[in-house]
Design a protein around this motif. Structure first.
Motif, PDB file in Angstrom:
ATOM      1  N   ILE A 148      45.268  46.950  59.435  1.00 43.49           N
ATOM      2  CA  ILE A 148      45.825  47.268  58.111  1.00 43.49           C
ATOM      3  C   ILE A 148      45.840  46.031  57.226  1.00 43.49           C
ATOM      4  O   ILE A 148      45.483  46.092  56.046  1.00 43.49           O
ATOM      5  N   GLY A 149      46.238  44.905  57.780  1.00 41.62           N
ATOM      6  CA  GLY A 149      46.239  43.654  57.003  1.00 41.62           C
ATOM      7  C   GLY A 149      44.851  43.293  56.498  1.00 41.62           C
ATOM      8  O   GLY A 149      44.681  42.911  55.341  1.00 41.62           O
ATOM      9  N   ARG A 150      43.840  43.437  57.365  1.00 37.99           N
ATOM     10  CA  ARG A 150      42.453  43.141  56.960  1.00 37.99           C
ATOM     11  C   ARG A 150      41.998  44.097  55.863  1.00 37.99           C
ATOM     12  O   ARG A 150      41.392  43.677  54.872  1.00 37.99           O
ATOM     13  N   GLU A 151      42.310  45.383  56.021  1.00 37.62           N
ATOM     14  CA  GLU A 151      41.907  46.351  55.006  1.00 37.62           C
ATOM     15  C   GLU A 151      42.587  46.070  53.670  1.00 37.62           C
ATOM     16  O   GLU A 151      41.958  46.192  52.620  1.00 37.62           O
ATOM     17  N   HIS A 152      43.849  45.687  53.701  1.00 40.03           N
ATOM     18  CA  HIS A 152      44.537  45.355  52.448  1.00 40.03           C
ATOM     19  C   HIS A 152      43.837  44.182  51.755  1.00 40.03           C
ATOM     20  O   HIS A 152      43.620  44.219  50.538  1.00 40.03           O
ATOM     21  N   ARG A 153      43.465  43.164  52.518  1.00 39.35           N
ATOM     22  CA  ARG A 153      42.771  42.014  51.920  1.00 39.35           C
ATOM     23  C   ARG A 153      41.432  42.435  51.314  1.00 39.35           C
ATOM     24  O   ARG A 153      41.070  42.004  50.220  1.00 39.35           O
ATOM     25  N   GLU A 154      40.686  43.285  52.014  1.00 45.56           N
ATOM     26  CA  GLU A 154      39.386  43.749  51.514  1.00 45.56           C
ATOM     27  C   GLU A 154      39.549  44.579  50.244  1.00 45.56           C
ATOM     28  O   GLU A 154      38.784  44.416  49.288  1.00 45.56           O
ATOM     29  N   LEU A 155      40.536  45.466  50.227  1.00 46.75           N
ATOM     30  CA  LEU A 155      40.778  46.301  49.047  1.00 46.75           C
ATOM     31  C   LEU A 155      41.236  45.456  47.863  1.00 46.75           C
ATOM     32  O   LEU A 155      40.808  45.681  46.726  1.00 46.75           O
ATOM     33  N   LEU A 156      42.079  44.463  48.127  1.00 45.53           N
ATOM     34  CA  LEU A 156      42.533  43.572  47.052  1.00 45.53           C
ATOM     35  C   LEU A 156      41.380  42.725  46.512  1.00 45.53           C
ATOM     36  O   LEU A 156      41.333  42.446  45.311  1.00 45.53           O
ATOM     37  N   ALA A 157      40.440  42.357  47.378  1.00 39.65           N
ATOM     38  CA  ALA A 157      39.255  41.614  46.915  1.00 39.65           C
ATOM     39  C   ALA A 157      38.406  42.488  45.990  1.00 39.65           C
ATOM     40  O   ALA A 157      37.877  42.002  44.975  1.00 39.65           O
ATOM     41  N   LEU A 158      38.287  43.776  46.304  1.00 41.38           N
ATOM     42  CA  LEU A 158      37.575  44.689  45.404  1.00 41.38           C
ATOM     43  C   LEU A 158      38.297  44.773  44.064  1.00 41.38           C
ATOM     44  O   LEU A 158      37.659  44.791  43.005  1.00 41.38           O
ATOM     45  N   CYS A 159      39.624  44.816  44.107  1.00 46.67           N
ATOM     46  CA  CYS A 159      40.412  44.844  42.858  1.00 46.67           C
ATOM     47  C   CYS A 159      40.146  43.600  42.024  1.00 46.67           C
ATOM     48  O   CYS A 159      39.984  43.689  40.807  1.00 46.67           O
ATOM     49  N   ALA A 160      40.127  42.458  42.688  1.00 47.20           N
ATOM     50  CA  ALA A 160      39.898  41.205  41.962  1.00 47.20           C
ATOM     51  C   ALA A 160      38.535  41.225  41.278  1.00 47.20           C
ATOM     52  O   ALA A 160      38.406  40.797  40.122  1.00 47.20           O
ATOM     53  N   GLU A 161      37.529  41.737  41.968  1.00 47.91           N
ATOM     54  CA  GLU A 161      36.202  41.807  41.348  1.00 47.91           C
ATOM     55  C   GLU A 161      36.177  42.851  40.226  1.00 47.91           C
ATOM     56  O   GLU A 161      35.577  42.626  39.174  1.00 47.91           O
ATOM     57  N   LEU A 162      36.852  43.967  40.439  1.00 47.32           N
ATOM     58  CA  LEU A 162      36.884  45.027  39.438  1.00 47.32           C
ATOM     59  C   LEU A 162      37.542  44.573  38.145  1.00 47.32           C
ATOM     60  O   LEU A 162      37.081  44.905  37.055  1.00 47.32           O
ATOM     61  N   THR A 163      38.595  43.795  38.250  1.00 47.76           N
ATOM     62  CA  THR A 163      39.341  43.372  37.071  1.00 47.76           C
ATOM     63  C   THR A 163      38.941  41.985  36.585  1.00 47.76           C
ATOM     64  O   THR A 163      39.432  41.527  35.560  1.00 47.76           O
ATOM     65  N   ALA A 172      29.523  46.604  33.198  1.00 49.21           N
ATOM     66  CA  ALA A 172      30.092  47.957  33.260  1.00 49.21           C
ATOM     67  C   ALA A 172      29.543  48.765  34.433  1.00 49.21           C
ATOM     68  O   ALA A 172      30.294  49.481  35.094  1.00 49.21           O
ATOM     69  N   ALA A 173      28.251  48.657  34.711  1.00 49.61           N
ATOM     70  CA  ALA A 173      27.659  49.413  35.814  1.00 49.61           C
ATOM     71  C   ALA A 173      28.239  48.963  37.153  1.00 49.61           C
ATOM     72  O   ALA A 173      28.567  49.785  38.016  1.00 49.61           O
ATOM     73  N   ARG A 174      28.387  47.659  37.314  1.00 53.61           N
ATOM     74  CA  ARG A 174      28.975  47.127  38.557  1.00 53.61           C
ATOM     75  C   ARG A 174      30.438  47.568  38.668  1.00 53.61           C
ATOM     76  O   ARG A 174      30.898  47.913  39.744  1.00 53.61           O
ATOM     77  N   ARG A 175      31.175  47.558  37.565  1.00 56.13           N
ATOM     78  CA  ARG A 175      32.582  47.997  37.579  1.00 56.13           C
ATOM     79  C   ARG A 175      32.678  49.459  38.023  1.00 56.13           C
ATOM     80  O   ARG A 175      33.571  49.816  38.777  1.00 56.13           O
ATOM     81  N   ARG A 176      31.775  50.300  37.545  1.00 56.22           N
ATOM     82  CA  ARG A 176      31.769  51.711  37.953  1.00 56.22           C
ATOM     83  C   ARG A 176      31.561  51.823  39.464  1.00 56.22           C
ATOM     84  O   ARG A 176      32.260  52.569  40.146  1.00 56.22           O
ATOM     85  N   SER A 177      30.609  51.076  39.986  1.00 53.66           N
ATOM     86  CA  SER A 177      30.331  51.102  41.425  1.00 53.66           C
ATOM     87  C   SER A 177      31.513  50.571  42.232  1.00 53.66           C
ATOM     88  O   SER A 177      31.883  51.156  43.259  1.00 53.66           O
ATOM     89  N   ILE A 178      32.093  49.480  41.773  1.00 53.51           N
ATOM     90  CA  ILE A 178      33.246  48.915  42.478  1.00 53.51           C
ATOM     91  C   ILE A 178      34.419  49.889  42.440  1.00 53.51           C
ATOM     92  O   ILE A 178      35.118  50.080  43.445  1.00 53.51           O
ATOM     93  N   ALA A 179      34.622  50.538  41.306  1.00 51.69           N
ATOM     94  CA  ALA A 179      35.710  51.523  41.189  1.00 51.69           C
ATOM     95  C   ALA A 179      35.500  52.669  42.174  1.00 51.69           C
ATOM     96  O   ALA A 179      36.461  53.139  42.802  1.00 51.69           O
ATOM     97  N   GLN A 180      34.266  53.112  42.348  1.00 51.72           N
ATOM     98  CA  GLN A 180      33.981  54.184  43.302  1.00 51.72           C
ATOM     99  C   GLN A 180      34.269  53.739  44.736  1.00 51.72           C
ATOM    100  O   GLN A 180      34.875  54.480  45.511  1.00 51.72           O
ATOM    101  N   VAL A 181      33.833  52.544  45.076  1.00 52.20           N
ATOM    102  CA  VAL A 181      34.047  52.022  46.429  1.00 52.20           C
ATOM    103  C   VAL A 181      35.541  51.806  46.680  1.00 52.20           C
ATOM    104  O   VAL A 181      36.058  52.149  47.749  1.00 52.20           O
ATOM    105  N   LEU A 182      36.243  51.250  45.694  1.00 48.03           N
ATOM    106  CA  LEU A 182      37.688  51.046  45.830  1.00 48.03           C
ATOM    107  C   LEU A 182      38.392  52.389  46.017  1.00 48.03           C
ATOM    108  O   LEU A 182      39.250  52.534  46.889  1.00 48.03           O
ATOM    109  N   SER A 183      38.016  53.369  45.226  1.00 41.53           N
ATOM    110  CA  SER A 183      38.629  54.682  45.328  1.00 41.53           C
ATOM    111  C   SER A 183      38.373  55.310  46.698  1.00 41.53           C
ATOM    112  O   SER A 183      39.296  55.844  47.332  1.00 41.53           O
ATOM    113  N   ALA A 184      37.148  55.242  47.178  1.00 40.40           N
ATOM    114  CA  ALA A 184      36.813  55.815  48.486  1.00 40.40           C
ATOM    115  C   ALA A 184      37.538  55.074  49.606  1.00 40.40           C
ATOM    116  O   ALA A 184      38.142  55.702  50.485  1.00 40.40           O
ATOM    117  N   GLY A 185      37.487  53.757  49.569  1.00 40.25           N
ATOM    118  CA  GLY A 185      38.134  52.966  50.620  1.00 40.25           C
ATOM    119  C   GLY A 185      39.634  53.148  50.647  1.00 40.25           C
ATOM    120  O   GLY A 185      40.245  53.296  51.714  1.00 40.25           O
TER     121      GLY A 185
END
Length: 191
Positions: free
Chosen positions: A14-29, A35-48
């Motif tokens: 769970i700790g590792r997954e939280h770090r990975e998800l937060l890293a996606l957030c950092a890249e997203l924001t 814009a295209a990369r943000r859309r892809s990152i948003a999809q991956v963040l949402s799925a994960g």
């Protein structure tokens, strides 16, 4: 003579997954992401995050309820927060390019709160009170549950066993078919 329980313990997982998800957030924001990369990152963040929350609600939260003193109160609070996080994810998925930064910031703020609560309360208490073998078994169950979990946010689905263990895999089949048909990216390694 029995076999040894192997795999990641749930606290590390769970700790590792939280770090990975937060890293996606950092890249997203973060600055400099088109814009295209943000859309892809948003999809991956949402799925994960959808997979992650489903597995936590199926296995982590019941363990906390049964092992941790006042676990019911902690889990009930987290389930309310998880539902709000899933709704924020749903809004992020529906957002156009103009709305995406504000929606992403809301998801990331809620995810940070979720990860901080787990790191400060739930996981340390579970680590202290559960045998290592049980934590490893729980980690294995969480990993399996994530593979059968929805890849899209569904804030209206059941959040507690036994119903979430029945509904989430059924909803996941539809999500995965939609992902396949739309060629939606759902894992970070596919970005």
């Amino acid at each position: 003579m029995g076999g040894e329980t192997t795999g990641p313990n749930v606290v590390d997982l769970i700790g590792r997954e939280h770090r990975e998800l937060l890293a996606l957030c950092a890249e997203l924001t973060g600055e400099g992401t088109d814009a295209a990369r943000r859309r892809s990152i948003a999809q991956v963040l949402s799925a994960g995050l959808s997979r992650h929350l489903s597995a936590e609600e199926q296995y982590l939260y019941p363990a906390v309820r049964s092992i941790v003193p006042d676990g019911y109160a902690l889990v009930d609070r987290e389930i309310v927060e998880d539902r709000a996080l899933l709704e924020a994810l749903r809004l992020l998925e529906a957002a156009g390019d103009g709305d995406r930064p504000a929606r992403a910031a809301d998801v990331c703020r809620r995810l940070t709160r979720h990860a901080d609560a787990a790191a400060a309360e739930l996981l340390p208490m579970l680590l202290q009170m559960a045998p290592v073998e049980d934590l490893i078994r729980l980690g294995n169950r969480v990993e399996l549950a994530e593979e059968a979990a929805p890849t899209r946010p569904h804030p209206g689905t059941p959040s507690t066993p036994p119903w979430n263990k029945v509904v989430d895999p059924a909803v996941a089949v539809v999500d995965k078919m939609r992902d396949m048909m739309s060629r939606r990216t759902t894992y970070p390694q596919d970005l």
